[in-house]
Write a protein that holds these residues in place. Structure first.
Motif, mmCIF file in Angstrom:
data_model
loop_
_atom_site.group_PDB
_atom_site.id
_atom_site.type_symbol
_atom_site.label_atom_id
_atom_site.label_comp_id
_atom_site.label_asym_id
_atom_site.label_seq_id
_atom_site.Cartn_x
_atom_site.Cartn_y
_atom_site.Cartn_z
ATOM 1 N N MET A 1 2.601 1.741 -9.418
ATOM 2 C CA MET A 1 1.433 2.099 -8.612
ATOM 3 C C MET A 1 0.382 0.990 -8.679
ATOM 4 O O MET A 1 -0.104 0.512 -7.654
ATOM 5 N N ALA A 2 0.055 0.577 -9.886
ATOM 6 C CA ALA A 2 -0.958 -0.472 -10.062
ATOM 7 C C ALA A 2 -0.498 -1.782 -9.421
ATOM 8 O O ALA A 2 -1.284 -2.471 -8.753
ATOM 9 N N GLY A 3 0.767 -2.119 -9.596
ATOM 10 C CA GLY A 3 1.302 -3.337 -8.995
ATOM 11 C C GLY A 3 1.302 -3.272 -7.476
ATOM 12 O O GLY A 3 0.955 -4.244 -6.798
ATOM 13 N N GLY A 4 1.684 -2.113 -6.936
ATOM 14 C CA GLY A 4 1.688 -1.949 -5.480
ATOM 15 C C GLY A 4 0.304 -2.112 -4.889
ATOM 16 O O GLY A 4 0.109 -2.871 -3.924
ATOM 17 N N PHE A 5 -0.667 -1.427 -5.469
ATOM 18 C CA PHE A 5 -2.037 -1.539 -4.956
ATOM 19 C C PHE A 5 -2.608 -2.935 -5.192
ATOM 20 O O PHE A 5 -3.311 -3.480 -4.342
ATOM 21 N N GLY A 6 -2.305 -3.517 -6.344
ATOM 22 C CA GLY A 6 -2.802 -4.862 -6.639
ATOM 23 C C GLY A 6 -2.279 -5.883 -5.636
ATOM 24 O O GLY A 6 -3.048 -6.678 -5.073
ATOM 25 N N LEU A 7 -0.973 -5.870 -5.403
ATOM 26 C CA LEU A 7 -0.398 -6.793 -4.418
ATOM 27 C C LEU A 7 -0.898 -6.493 -3.015
ATOM 28 O O LEU A 7 -1.090 -7.414 -2.209
ATOM 29 N N GLU B 1 0.851 -1.204 0.000
ATOM 30 C CA GLU B 1 0.000 0.000 0.000
ATOM 31 C C GLU B 1 0.885 1.252 0.000
ATOM 32 O O GLU B 1 0.615 2.226 -0.701
ATOM 33 N N MET B 2 1.956 1.216 0.791
ATOM 34 C CA MET B 2 2.894 2.340 0.829
ATOM 35 C C MET B 2 3.550 2.544 -0.535
ATOM 36 O O MET B 2 3.715 3.686 -0.980
ATOM 37 N N VAL B 3 3.906 1.455 -1.207
ATOM 38 C CA VAL B 3 4.496 1.556 -2.551
ATOM 39 C C VAL B 3 3.499 2.230 -3.500
ATOM 40 O O VAL B 3 3.867 3.142 -4.260
ATOM 41 N N GLY B 4 2.241 1.804 -3.435
ATOM 42 C CA GLY B 4 1.224 2.407 -4.296
ATOM 43 C C GLY B 4 1.064 3.894 -4.044
ATOM 44 O O GLY B 4 1.004 4.694 -4.985
ATOM 45 N N VAL B 5 1.028 4.284 -2.772
ATOM 46 C CA VAL B 5 0.881 5.701 -2.419
ATOM 47 C C VAL B 5 2.089 6.501 -2.894
ATOM 48 O O VAL B 5 1.944 7.601 -3.453
ATOM 49 N N LEU B 6 3.279 5.964 -2.692
ATOM 50 C CA LEU B 6 4.493 6.647 -3.137
ATOM 51 C C LEU B 6 4.477 6.855 -4.650
ATOM 52 O O LEU B 6 4.851 7.910 -5.156
ATOM 53 N N MET B 7 3.984 5.861 -5.366
ATOM 54 C CA MET B 7 3.949 5.952 -6.826
ATOM 55 C C MET B 7 2.861 6.902 -7.326
ATOM 56 O O MET B 7 2.995 7.459 -8.412
ATOM 57 N N ILE B 8 1.796 7.113 -6.547
ATOM 58 C CA ILE B 8 0.810 8.137 -6.934
ATOM 59 C C ILE B 8 1.502 9.490 -7.019
ATOM 60 O O ILE B 8 1.323 10.238 -7.983
ATOM 61 N N ASN B 9 2.305 9.796 -6.012
ATOM 62 C CA ASN B 9 3.007 11.080 -6.004
ATOM 63 C C ASN B 9 3.991 11.160 -7.168
ATOM 64 O O ASN B 9 4.086 12.182 -7.842
#
Length: 105
Positions: free
Chosen positions: A35-41, A13-21
């Motif tokens: 981002m998609a991979g972070g949220f998906g996982l 989730e943290m990876v996804g949030v970081l990638m949004i920025n």
């Protein structure tokens, strides 16, 4: 193992949030894919954790890790405020997640 899955869900989730920025700054395929991979996982591991953990506990801990981790990563990588009150609030969120772990077994 369920708590390991939940911690992994929070990390992704943290990876996804970081990638949004990063995506907002760069608008490239790599940032979008991460981002998609972070949220998906994150959702995959959250689902696995919820096989045995109560939904309310799993969701609260997952969001706590994601929100606190996102704020900490913002401080580290994007120069966001490190005000002591902000750090205290992050510590309270993390403390609450640990408390839920302790009372959930």
């Amino acid at each position: 193992m369920n708590w390991t899955f939940l911690i992994l869900a929070g990390i992704f989730e943290m990876v996804g949030v970081l990638m949004i920025n990063k995506l907002n700054k760069d608008r490239d395929l790599k940032a979008f894919s991460l981002m998609a991979g972070g949220f998906g996982l994150s959702f995959v591991f959250l689902t696995l954790a919820m096989d045995t953990l109560p939904m309310g506990t799993a969701y609260a801990v997952w969001t706590g890790i994601g929100a606190s981790g996102g704020a900490i990563l913002g401080m580290i990588f994007y120069g966001e405020s490190k005000n002591w009150l902000r750090v205290l609030c992050i510590a309270l969120v993390l403390g609450s997640a640990v408390g839920l772990k302790l009372v959930s077994g």
